[in-house]
Design an enzyme around this catalytic site. Structure first.
Site, PDB file in Angstrom:
ATOM      1  N   GLU A   1       0.857  -1.185   0.000  1.00  0.00           N
ATOM      2  CA  GLU A   1       0.000   0.000   0.000  1.00  0.00           C
ATOM      3  C   GLU A   1       0.892   1.233   0.000  1.00  0.00           C
ATOM      4  O   GLU A   1       1.697   1.434   0.917  1.00  0.00           O
ATOM      5  CB  GLU A   1      -0.949   0.028   1.194  1.00  0.00           C
ATOM      6  CG  GLU A   1      -1.892   1.236   1.123  1.00  0.00           C
ATOM      7  CD  GLU A   1      -3.064   1.174   2.089  1.00  0.00           C
ATOM      8  OE1 GLU A   1      -3.625   2.248   2.397  1.00  0.00           O
ATOM      9  OE2 GLU A   1      -3.409   0.051   2.541  1.00  0.00           O
TER      10      GLU A   1
ATOM     11  N   ASP B   1       9.778   7.807   1.267  1.00  0.00           N
ATOM     12  CA  ASP B   1       9.186   7.791  -0.064  1.00  0.00           C
ATOM     13  C   ASP B   1       9.304   6.385  -0.659  1.00  0.00           C
ATOM     14  O   ASP B   1      10.328   5.710  -0.498  1.00  0.00           O
ATOM     15  CB  ASP B   1       9.912   8.812  -0.943  1.00  0.00           C
ATOM     16  CG  ASP B   1       9.246   9.006  -2.287  1.00  0.00           C
ATOM     17  OD1 ASP B   1       8.050   8.673  -2.413  1.00  0.00           O
ATOM     18  OD2 ASP B   1       9.912   9.494  -3.216  1.00  0.00           O
TER      19      ASP B   1
ATOM     20  N   ASP C   1      -2.568  12.435  -2.629  1.00  0.00           N
ATOM     21  CA  ASP C   1      -2.677  13.893  -2.734  1.00  0.00           C
ATOM     22  C   ASP C   1      -2.901  14.257  -4.194  1.00  0.00           C
ATOM     23  O   ASP C   1      -2.096  13.899  -5.056  1.00  0.00           O
ATOM     24  CB  ASP C   1      -1.388  14.541  -2.229  1.00  0.00           C
ATOM     25  CG  ASP C   1      -1.551  16.036  -1.972  1.00  0.00           C
ATOM     26  OD1 ASP C   1      -2.238  16.692  -2.781  1.00  0.00           O
ATOM     27  OD2 ASP C   1      -0.996  16.537  -0.994  1.00  0.00           O
TER      28      ASP C   1
ATOM     29  N   LYS D   1      -3.706  22.084  -8.452  1.00  0.00           N
ATOM     30  CA  LYS D   1      -3.328  23.196  -9.314  1.00  0.00           C
ATOM     31  C   LYS D   1      -2.493  22.689 -10.492  1.00  0.00           C
ATOM     32  O   LYS D   1      -1.674  21.788 -10.341  1.00  0.00           O
ATOM     33  CB  LYS D   1      -2.553  24.232  -8.518  1.00  0.00           C
ATOM     34  CG  LYS D   1      -3.374  24.889  -7.416  1.00  0.00           C
ATOM     35  CD  LYS D   1      -2.559  25.910  -6.649  1.00  0.00           C
ATOM     36  CE  LYS D   1      -3.400  26.540  -5.524  1.00  0.00           C
ATOM     37  NZ  LYS D   1      -2.621  27.517  -4.727  1.00  0.00           N
TER      38      LYS D   1
ATOM     39  N   ARG E   1     -10.457   7.061   6.354  1.00  0.00           N
ATOM     40  CA  ARG E   1     -10.962   8.321   6.892  1.00  0.00           C
ATOM     41  C   ARG E   1     -11.035   9.384   5.807  1.00  0.00           C
ATOM     42  O   ARG E   1     -11.890  10.266   5.856  1.00  0.00           O
ATOM     43  CB  ARG E   1     -10.102   8.789   8.056  1.00  0.00           C
ATOM     44  CG  ARG E   1      -8.643   9.045   7.755  1.00  0.00           C
ATOM     45  CD  ARG E   1      -7.835   9.222   9.028  1.00  0.00           C
ATOM     46  NE  ARG E   1      -6.413   9.375   8.771  1.00  0.00           N
ATOM     47  CZ  ARG E   1      -5.786  10.546   8.804  1.00  0.00           C
ATOM     48  NH1 ARG E   1      -6.449  11.649   9.081  1.00  0.00           N
ATOM     49  NH2 ARG E   1      -4.487  10.616   8.582  1.00  0.00           N
ATOM     50  N   TYR E   2     -10.161   9.293   4.803  1.00  0.00           N
ATOM     51  CA  TYR E   2     -10.216  10.244   3.696  1.00  0.00           C
ATOM     52  C   TYR E   2     -11.496  10.042   2.890  1.00  0.00           C
ATOM     53  O   TYR E   2     -12.133  10.997   2.453  1.00  0.00           O
ATOM     54  CB  TYR E   2      -8.989  10.089   2.800  1.00  0.00           C
ATOM     55  CG  TYR E   2      -7.694  10.455   3.486  1.00  0.00           C
ATOM     56  CD1 TYR E   2      -7.388  11.783   3.790  1.00  0.00           C
ATOM     57  CD2 TYR E   2      -6.779   9.478   3.843  1.00  0.00           C
ATOM     58  CE1 TYR E   2      -6.210  12.121   4.428  1.00  0.00           C
ATOM     59  CE2 TYR E   2      -5.595   9.805   4.489  1.00  0.00           C
ATOM     60  CZ  TYR E   2      -5.310  11.129   4.774  1.00  0.00           C
ATOM     61  OH  TYR E   2      -4.150  11.450   5.410  1.00  0.00           O
TER      62      TYR E   2
END
Length: 244
Positions: free
Chosen positions: A73, A125, A147, A151, A222-223
């Site tokens: 994950e 990372d 994420d 933009k 939760r997101y």
């Protein structure tokens, strides 16, 4: 990414998928600091020296038997999904990659509370980890609510790219699954476009319900709960690895 296997190297601008974002949020409390100091060292995945490959089958000595399958994950957030899957699938070895310290300590709390023995953590990372994994070693890869960097000038920071999907396709076994979820329509479309360009992956959907309904055995995150509360409808994409 490494090209020691003879496969073509990705474009130069995509050789490094740098981590963007915070590594630490709210100040850690006493029990969180303790778990970070006492539990994480035994669960942390350190990469072998000298650019040697990492055999993920060797990462789970605490399991009663060698793992029947291996999952990864990427960016597990607070670890709700990973912990639920680890509890439901005790014979599967699950690797979680998350550089955000506060997310790591939440997963450590679940591991301690539930006595999970089939989880290992990469608290950095994931790019370097992926590059060290051998071909066709994983049965499943998750990327859930990454994420979106909404933009236009930020979109190069998105984890999904031609290079990252090529690496995911490389490390998946034949028939292995890459599962992606997002509540941002633009990111879902972005992922579909790049997956369509990846010769190793095939979108498994046969009808609209296949991308509007959660994956089987889905415990939620939760997101996802925040997205639903805000009226955003998640998209669930699944891709299978072509036979070699």
């Amino acid at each position: 990414m490494s090209d020691t296997s003879g496969r073509a190297a990705p474009p130069a601008e995509e050789l490094e998928r740098a981590f963007f974002g915070r590594r630490k949020g709210k100040r850690l409390r006493g029990q969180q600091e303790r778990r970070l100091a006492e539990l994480l060292p035994a669960l942390r995945i350190d990469l072998p020296p000298d650019d040697r490959p990492l055999d993920p089958r060797t990462l789970f000595p605490a399991m009663a038997a060698p793992p029947e399958a291996l999952w990864l994950e990427i960016g597990f957030g607070g670890g709700e999904h990973l912990a639920a899957q680890a509890a439901a699938q005790p014979t599967v070895g699950i690797i979680g990659a998350e550089p955000f310290v506060n997310g790591v300590v939440k997963l450590l709390a679940a591991i301690e509370a539930q006595g999970l023995r089939n989880v290992r953590i990469r608290d950095a990372d994931v790019t370097a980890l992926l590059a060290r994994l051998p071909d066709a070693c994983l049965d499943r890869v998750y990327l859930l609510y990454p994420d979106p960097w909404p933009k236009r000038r930020q979109r190069k920071r998105r984890f999904v790219s031609d290079a990252s999907l090529a690496e995911i396709g490389r490390v998946l076994k034949d028939g292995g699954l890459f599962r992606f979820a997002s509540d941002i329509d633009d990111y879902a479309g972005w992922t579909l476009v790049r997956a369509a360009r990846c010769p190793d992956l095939t979108w498994t959907a046969r009808g609209a319900q296949d991308w509007t309904q959660p994956f089987p055995g889905w415990p939620g995150t939760r997101y996802e709960a925040k997205a639903l509360d805000a009226g955003r409808r998640p998209t669930y994409l699944e891709f299978a690895r072509h036979p070699r």
